[in-house]
Design an enzyme around this catalytic site. Structure first.
Site, PDB file in Angstrom:
ATOM      1  N   GLU A  89      31.623  29.981  42.637  1.00 38.87           N
ATOM      2  CA  GLU A  89      33.091  30.578  42.603  1.00 38.87           C
ATOM      3  C   GLU A  89      33.109  31.925  43.745  1.00 38.87           C
ATOM      4  O   GLU A  89      34.247  31.707  44.234  1.00 38.87           O
ATOM      5  CB  GLU A  89      33.378  30.825  41.258  1.00 38.87           C
ATOM      6  CG  GLU A  89      33.912  29.568  40.750  1.00 38.87           C
ATOM      7  CD  GLU A  89      31.474  29.683  39.775  1.00 38.87           C
ATOM      8  OE1 GLU A  89      31.132  29.813  40.570  1.00 38.87           O
ATOM      9  OE2 GLU A  89      31.750  29.170  38.520  1.00 38.87           O
ATOM     10  N   HIS A 103      50.029  39.383  14.067  1.00 38.68           N
ATOM     11  CA  HIS A 103      51.160  38.154  13.742  1.00 38.68           C
ATOM     12  C   HIS A 103      50.791  36.770  14.988  1.00 38.68           C
ATOM     13  O   HIS A 103      51.674  35.960  15.063  1.00 38.68           O
ATOM     14  CB  HIS A 103      52.219  38.640  15.410  1.00 38.68           C
ATOM     15  CG  HIS A 103      52.842  39.810  14.528  1.00 38.68           C
ATOM     16  ND1 HIS A 103      53.979  39.797  13.787  1.00 38.68           N
ATOM     17  CD2 HIS A 103      52.207  40.829  14.983  1.00 38.68           C
ATOM     18  CE1 HIS A 103      54.349  41.720  13.546  1.00 38.68           C
ATOM     19  NE2 HIS A 103      53.452  42.183  14.053  1.00 38.68           N
ATOM     20  N   GLU A 156      26.165  35.746  25.744  1.00 35.17           N
ATOM     21  CA  GLU A 156      25.133  35.181  26.884  1.00 35.17           C
ATOM     22  C   GLU A 156      23.638  35.511  26.319  1.00 35.17           C
ATOM     23  O   GLU A 156      23.133  35.717  26.879  1.00 35.17           O
ATOM     24  CB  GLU A 156      25.853  36.267  28.213  1.00 35.17           C
ATOM     25  CG  GLU A 156      25.418  34.967  29.063  1.00 35.17           C
ATOM     26  CD  GLU A 156      25.859  35.794  30.628  1.00 35.17           C
ATOM     27  OE1 GLU A 156      26.657  34.307  30.827  1.00 35.17           O
ATOM     28  OE2 GLU A 156      25.589  36.144  31.183  1.00 35.17           O
ATOM     29  N   LYS A 188      25.611  26.633  37.074  1.00 36.58           N
ATOM     30  CA  LYS A 188      25.645  26.732  38.766  1.00 36.58           C
ATOM     31  C   LYS A 188      25.228  25.613  39.342  1.00 36.58           C
ATOM     32  O   LYS A 188      25.615  25.166  40.551  1.00 36.58           O
ATOM     33  CB  LYS A 188      24.772  27.963  38.826  1.00 36.58           C
ATOM     34  CG  LYS A 188      25.789  29.798  38.345  1.00 36.58           C
ATOM     35  CD  LYS A 188      24.781  30.456  38.311  1.00 36.58           C
ATOM     36  CE  LYS A 188      25.803  31.360  38.188  1.00 36.58           C
ATOM     37  NZ  LYS A 188      25.271  33.044  39.243  1.00 36.58           N
ATOM     38  N   GLY A 194      23.354  40.994  35.072  1.00 39.14           N
ATOM     39  CA  GLY A 194      24.612  41.272  35.264  1.00 39.14           C
ATOM     40  C   GLY A 194      25.840  41.634  34.101  1.00 39.14           C
ATOM     41  O   GLY A 194      26.937  42.719  34.782  1.00 39.14           O
ATOM     42  N   ARG A 195      25.810  41.111  32.864  1.00 35.99           N
ATOM     43  CA  ARG A 195      26.235  41.927  32.136  1.00 35.99           C
ATOM     44  C   ARG A 195      26.194  43.043  31.754  1.00 35.99           C
ATOM     45  O   ARG A 195      26.973  43.361  30.617  1.00 35.99           O
ATOM     46  CB  ARG A 195      26.344  40.801  30.682  1.00 35.99           C
ATOM     47  CG  ARG A 195      25.153  40.532  30.258  1.00 35.99           C
ATOM     48  CD  ARG A 195      24.984  39.030  29.360  1.00 35.99           C
ATOM     49  NE  ARG A 195      23.616  38.504  28.641  1.00 35.99           N
ATOM     50  CZ  ARG A 195      23.010  38.571  29.444  1.00 35.99           C
ATOM     51  NH1 ARG A 195      23.532  37.332  30.536  1.00 35.99           N
ATOM     52  NH2 ARG A 195      21.597  37.386  29.391  1.00 35.99           N
ATOM     53  N   LYS A 230      25.433  39.702  42.185  1.00 36.16           N
ATOM     54  CA  LYS A 230      24.410  40.536  42.516  1.00 36.16           C
ATOM     55  C   LYS A 230      23.438  39.362  43.458  1.00 36.16           C
ATOM     56  O   LYS A 230      23.056  39.911  43.833  1.00 36.16           O
ATOM     57  CB  LYS A 230      23.952  40.259  40.649  1.00 36.16           C
ATOM     58  CG  LYS A 230      22.365  40.287  41.071  1.00 36.16           C
ATOM     59  CD  LYS A 230      21.835  40.378  39.094  1.00 36.16           C
ATOM     60  CE  LYS A 230      20.218  40.206  38.966  1.00 36.16           C
ATOM     61  NZ  LYS A 230      19.925  40.383  37.596  1.00 36.16           N
TER      62      LYS A 230
HETATM   63  C1  G6Q Z   1      25.362  37.791  33.469  1.00 34.23           C
HETATM   64  C2  G6Q Z   1      26.030  36.028  34.466  1.00 34.23           C
HETATM   65  C3  G6Q Z   1      26.921  35.605  35.252  1.00 34.23           C
HETATM   66  C4  G6Q Z   1      26.483  36.504  36.495  1.00 34.23           C
HETATM   67  C5  G6Q Z   1      27.680  35.843  37.036  1.00 34.23           C
HETATM   68  C6  G6Q Z   1      27.824  35.965  38.202  1.00 34.23           C
HETATM   69  O1  G6Q Z   1      25.326  38.419  33.116  1.00 34.23           O
HETATM   70  O2  G6Q Z   1      23.429  36.247  34.378  1.00 34.23           O
HETATM   71  O3  G6Q Z   1      27.585  36.096  34.478  1.00 34.23           O
HETATM   72  O4  G6Q Z   1      26.999  38.117  36.310  1.00 34.23           O
HETATM   73  O5  G6Q Z   1      26.898  34.143  37.061  1.00 34.23           O
HETATM   74  O6  G6Q Z   1      26.456  36.377  38.846  1.00 34.23           O
HETATM   75  P1  G6Q Z   1      26.517  36.820  40.173  1.00 34.23           P
HETATM   76  O7  G6Q Z   1      26.832  38.787  40.781  1.00 34.23           O
HETATM   77  O8  G6Q Z   1      25.477  36.608  40.669  1.00 34.23           O
HETATM   78  O9  G6Q Z   1      27.440  36.474  41.156  1.00 34.23           O
END
Ligand code: G6Q
Length: 555
Positions: A218, A391, A359, A516, A273-274, A212
C-alpha cells in the site's frame, strides 16, 4: 514433533485456579452490593501516577480479586518479563528481536544496552536530525524545488506507520503550527491518495514516506503515485529530493525508491510498528508541534516507563489495567472492550488502541508454540469518542445481553474552552459510568413514572437498566503532549501485562504478514491480459476473480 500441542502451563497454575474459584464467589454480587459493603471502595481502587488518575472502583472486583490476580501475575513471572524487556532481551522470540520501544524515550545519558551497544545515543542522534529538519520546514528555511516554502505535509504509511501519527496529530492539534497542514494517506484504494492531495500545490507539498520495511504494498503504491503526481507537476525527477523524505529501517530500499538517504530518518528492528509513534515515525507529529513539544511527549512516555518498571505491582497502573482487562476477558468472559474518550481530539484513539491491543495479543498460541485451549486472549477493542457514541451504541452497553467493559477517558480542562461545553461533556462521562454500574431498578422506574402521573406496567421492563456493567475511568488534567505520552505508554504496558498472563508473544504479527503475501499473488491474476489459470484457488475465490475480470472487461 507436532506443532500443535495443548497449552496447559497457565491453566494448571494453582494461582489460575484460584482466580477461577474466586469468580464463583463474586458472580452473584452486584456492583451496588460491592459499593454498599465497602464505603472506602472508591479510594481503595483508585490509583494515580504520571498525571493519570485511574478509577477501577466500578469494575467487578474486590480486594480479594486483586490479591489473586497479582498472585497470578507473579506466578506468570511478570516482574522478570518486565526486566527482560527493559534490558534488551530478545523477547520477541519468533522474530528473534529485542523489544525496546522504551529506549525511544530514554533521556540522553541513560544507558540501554543491546548486544553490547548502548542504543540511547543512536536514538538521540535521529531525534536531533529530526529536530533540525522540523525547524527548517516549520521556519520556511527548507523549501521545495521551486523555492517556495512547504505548506502541506502528506504522511504516506499504513498500520503502525499511520495510526500513531494520525492519532497524535489529532490529539495535539491545539499545539500545532498554523503554517502547516497535515494529511495522511494509508489505503491502497486510490481514493485515499486522490482525496488527500486534492487542492494541494505540488510546489508546496512535502511527502513523508513512512515504512519500517519499505516493502509494504500500500505504502509503495501510494509513494509511487505521489512521485508521479509531483514529477508530473514540477516537470523533473530532480524535484523528488526536496519533496520526499523517508522514515524507515531499510536504507537500501529507500535508496532504490529514489529518495536520498540523507533525507531518511531511521529507526531499528527492535521497534515494532505499533510501538513506533515516538520514533522517527512520529516525524509528522514533530513537524506539527515542534521538537520541544515532541520532547514533552517523549517525557510523558518515559515517566510511565519508569513507573511501570519501578512501582510495586499492586500500585502499578499499567499492571492493574492489564490485570483488570484479563479479569474481564478471560475470567468473566467479556468479548470486547469499549474505548470511550471524552475528548474530541482523541477521536482516533480507539483505532490506535485497537491495533496496539489486537495486533499484539490477538494470538492463539503460547510463546512456546502450544495451542491455547481453555481461555480467551485479546478481546475486541472498539469505540468512538463521547458524547457521540451515547447516541448510537451505548444502548447495547446499557441494556443489551452482553457485558461490555468500558474505558472512559476524560480531562479536567479543555484545550478549546467554549462556554459551558466542557462541564456538559464531563457530566456525561461521570453520568454514563454511574448509570452503567448502578442501573435503574423496576421500583425506581415505577417511582419515576408515578411522579410523572401514572405507572404503565408494560413499559417497566423496557425502562429497567440492570447495571453491574463494569468500567474504568481515567482522568487527567489536560491533554498535553506529556499527558498523551503517559496515556499511550500506559496502554502499551497494559497490553504487555495482558500478553504475559496470556503467555503470548505480543510483538509479532504473522496474521498481518500473511495478508501482505496473499494479495501479491492475486494482483497478476487480476491484471493478466489472457485468462490466468486459477487452479491454485478454491472455487469461490476463483469465481470472484473471474467475475471481477469480466466486470473490468478482461474476461
Ligand atoms: C505493526 C504492524 C503493521 C505495520 C504495517 C506497515 O506493528 O507490523 O501494522 O506497521 O504493516 O509496515 P511498514 O511500516 O513496514 O510499511
Amino acid at each position: 514433533m507436532s506443532a500443535i500441542r495443548p497449552a496447559t502451563a497457565r491453566t494448571s497454575l494453582p494461582e489460575w485456579r484460584a482466580v477461577i474459584d474466586h469468580t464463583r464467589t463474586l458472580a452473584p454480587q452486584h456492583l451496588r452490593d460491592l459499593f454498599a459493603e465497602d464505603p472506602s471502595r472508591a479510594d481503595r481502587f483508585s490509583f494515580e501516577a504520571c498525571g493519570l488518575f485511574v478509577d477501577h472502583a466500578k469494575q467487578r472486583i474486590t480486594a480479594e480479586t486483586l490479591v489473586r490476580l497479582l498472585a497470578l501475575a507473579e506466578a506468570c513471572g511478570l516482574e522478570s518479563r518486565i526486566d527482560a524487556m527493559f534490558s534488551g532481551a530478545r523477547i520477541n522470540t519468533t522474530e528473534h528481536r529485542a523489544v525496546l520501544h522504551v529506549a525511544l524515550r530514554a533521556p540522553a545519558g541513560e544507558r540501554i544496552m543491546l548486544d553490547g551497544r548502548d542504543v540511547v545515543p543512536d536514538v538521540h542522534e535521529v531525534l536531533g536530525r529530526m529536530g533540525a529538519f522540523a525547524e527548517r520546514v516549520r521556519g520556511g528555511a527548507w523549501t521545495g524545488h521551486t523555492g517556495r516554502r512547504i505548506r502541506t505535509v502528506v504522511n504516506i504509511g499504513i498500520g503502525g506507520s499511520d495510526l500513531g501519527p494520525v492519532m497524535a496529530n489529532d490529539a495535539l492539534k491545539s499545539y500545532a503550527t498554523p503554517d502547516l497542514a497535515f494529511r495522511f494517506v494509508s489505503n491502497v484504494d486510490g481514493s485515499d491518495f486522490v482525496e488527500a492531495t486534492a487542492g494541494l500545490d505540488p510546489a508546496e507539498t512535502l511527502f513523508i514516506v513512512a515504512s519500517k520495511t519499505f516493502t509494504t504494498l500500500e505504502t509503495l503504491a501510494n509513494a509511487r503515485s505521489a512521485r508521479d503526481w509531483l514529477v508530473g507537476a514540477l516537470g523533473t525527477e530532480a524535484a523528488v529530493a526536496k519533496h520526499f523524505v523517508a522514515v524507515s529501517t531499510a536504507a537500501a530500499e529507500v535508496s532504490a525508491f529514489g529518495i536520498d538517504t540523507a533525507n531518511m530518518f531511521g529507526f531499528w528492528d527492535w521497534v515494532g510498528g505499533r510501538y513506533s509513534m515516538d520514533s522517527a515515525i512520529g516525524l509528522a507529529t514533530m513537524l506539527a508541534v515542534g521538537p520541544e513539544r515532541f520532547g514533552e511527549l517523549l517525557a510523558g512516555f518515559h515517566a510511565m516507563d519508569v513507573h511501570f518498571r519501578e512501582a510495586p505491582l499492586e500500585r502499578n497502573l499499567p499492571v492493574l489495567q492489564g490485570l483488570v482487562d484479563v479479569w474481564n476477558t478471560t475470567f468473566l468472559g467479556s468479548g470486547s472492550i469499549a474505548v470511550l474518550p471524552y475528548d474530541h481530539a482523541l477521536r482516533r484513539f480507539a483505532a490506535y488502541l485497537q491495533q496496539l491491543a489486537m495486533e499484539s495479543n490477538g494470538k492463539r498460541v503460547t510463546l512456546d508454540g502450544a495451542t491455547i485451549d481453555g481461555y480467551d486472549t485479546c478481546p475486541v477493542y472498539w469505540g468512538e469518542p463521547g458524547t457521540n457514541g451515547q447516541h448510537s451504541f451505548y444502548q447495547l452497553i446499557h441494556q443489551g445481553t452482553r457485558t461490555i467493559p468500558c474505558e472512559f477517558i476524560g480531562f479536567a480542562r479543555s484545550r478549546r474552552p467554549l462556554g459551558r461545553h466542557h462541564d456538559l461533556l464531563m457530566a456525561n462521562v461521570f453520568a454514563q459510568a454511574e448509570a452503567l454500574a448502578f442501573g435503574r431498578s423496576a421500583d425506581e422506574v415505577r417511582a419515576e413514572m408515578a411522579a410523572k402521573g401514572g405507572v404503565d406496567e408494560s413499559l417497566v421492563p423496557h425502562k429497567v437498566f440492570p447495571g453491574n456493567r463494569p468500567s474504568t475511568t481515567i482522568l487527567a488534567e489536560e491533554l498535553t503532549p506529556h499527558a498523551l505520552g503517559a496515556l499511550v505508554a500506559y496502554h502499551e504496558h497494559a497490553v504487555f501485562t495482558q500478553g504475559v498472563i496470556w503467555n503470548v508473544n505480543s510483538f509479532d504479527q504473522w496474521g498481518v504478514e500473511l495478508g501482505k503475501v496473499l494479495a501479491t499473488r492475486i494482483v497478476p491474476e487480476l491484471e493478466a491480459a489472457a485468462e490466468p489459470p486459477l487452479s491454485g484457488h478454491d472455487p469461490s475465490t476463483a469465481g470472484l476473480i473471474r467475475r471481477y475480470r469480466t466486470l473490468r472487461g478482461r474476461g
